[in-house]
Design a protein around this motif. Structure first.
Motif, PDB file in Angstrom:
ATOM      1  N   GLY A   1      -1.550   0.433  -4.301  1.00 58.08           N
ATOM      2  CA  GLY A   1      -0.170   0.899  -4.245  1.00 58.08           C
ATOM      3  C   GLY A   1       0.641   0.315  -5.379  1.00 58.08           C
ATOM      4  O   GLY A   1       0.285   0.480  -6.548  1.00 58.08           O
ATOM      5  N   TYR A   2       1.689  -0.453  -5.034  1.00 57.34           N
ATOM      6  CA  TYR A   2       2.605  -0.964  -6.050  1.00 57.34           C
ATOM      7  C   TYR A   2       3.015  -2.396  -5.727  1.00 57.34           C
ATOM      8  O   TYR A   2       2.986  -2.827  -4.574  1.00 57.34           O
TER       9      TYR A   2
ATOM     10  N   THR B   1       1.795  -0.853 -10.979  1.00 52.73           N
ATOM     11  CA  THR B   1       0.833  -0.112 -10.171  1.00 52.73           C
ATOM     12  C   THR B   1      -0.363  -1.005  -9.880  1.00 52.73           C
ATOM     13  O   THR B   1      -0.908  -1.633 -10.793  1.00 52.73           O
TER      14      THR B   1
ATOM     15  N   GLY C   1       0.804  -1.213   0.000  1.00 55.09           N
ATOM     16  CA  GLY C   1       0.000   0.000   0.000  1.00 55.09           C
ATOM     17  C   GLY C   1       0.839   1.265   0.000  1.00 55.09           C
ATOM     18  O   GLY C   1       1.965   1.291   0.505  1.00 55.09           O
ATOM     19  N   ARG C   2       0.268   2.321  -0.572  1.00 60.50           N
ATOM     20  CA  ARG C   2       0.984   3.602  -0.607  1.00 60.50           C
ATOM     21  C   ARG C   2       1.335   4.079   0.797  1.00 60.50           C
ATOM     22  O   ARG C   2       2.429   4.585   1.037  1.00 60.50           O
TER      23      ARG C   2
END
Length: 224
Positions: free
Chosen positions: A219-220, A214, A173-174
């Protein structure tokens, strides 16, 4: 606590920031110009640098570039420029965090201490040399490779790659990444900028990422 090099040519602002940092228990060494800052950095070896972008004689960007060539000391840049392009350029040079003027001195102290905590965690972390898929890291030497090619990463880019590799194949998550990179103190664009720069360095085609994906709404994810 920590030894901090404060580089700010606005004397009243420098005195205010120094007072807050000293009150927080830190030792502060002050410089008013870029050439003076470089001399003090070499002689004093501070734990962190608070660096104004606009300086006489030698610019803040040039001071940052020269320090980064030889050291991974955390650098927090003070700037009156708020554009994304300016921030991108600063992160490219190796800035770890930004504070935009005008700012609250207590926020600056909090960001300084967040960077110091992160630096201590990295220093205390047990050295490992993971090799996962196309990637290999040497945390002790702060070196990284992809497909056998050594990468030139800033400290924050290295930490981002390290965190993503620790969760390879998983969506991160970001907010979790911001906490790992900035101890939660970052504006919305900071993570995006570092991800974009990391993609430019690890991807054969950054516009169509093979590794760093992404995950929309989350998030990533790194697929090594």
């Amino acid at each position: 606590m920590a030894k901090i090099l404060l580089v700010e040519d606005d004397r009243p602002l420098a005195r205010l920031v120094e007072a807050y940092l000293v009150r927080a228990g830190h030792t502060v060494i002050s410089a008013l110009a870029g050439d003076e800052a470089l001399a003090l950095w070499k002689s004093e070896q501070p734990d962190l640098v608070v660096l104004d972008r606009m300086l006489p004689r030698v610019s803040g960007e040039e001071v940052c570039r020269r320090i980064r060539e030889a050291s991974e000391v955390p650098i927090l840049m003070l700037t009156a420029k708020e554009s994304e392009e300016d921030r991108v350029e600063g992160f490219r040079l190796g800035v770890d965090d930004y504070v935009v003027k005008p700012f609250l001195p207590r926020e600056l102290v909090a960001r300084v201490e967040a960077l110091l905590r992160r630096a201590r965690r990295d220093w205390l972390a047990p050295p490992r040399s993971p090799e996962i898929g196309a990637f290999r890291l040497d945390p002790a030497a702060r070196r990284a490779w992809v497909d056998g090619r050594e990468l030139e990463l800033t400290p924050t880019e290295f930490r981002l790659l390290q965190v993503l590799l620790e969760h390879a194949g998983e969506a991160v998550g970001r907010r979790s990444l911001e906490q790992a990179l900035f101890s939660g103190w970052a504006d919305a664009s900071a993570l995006y900028v570092h991800v974009r720069h990391l993609r430019q360095k690890i991807e054969p085609d950054p516009a169509h990422p093979r590794y760093l994906k992404t995950v929309h709404g989350t998030g990533y994810r790194l697929d090594p």
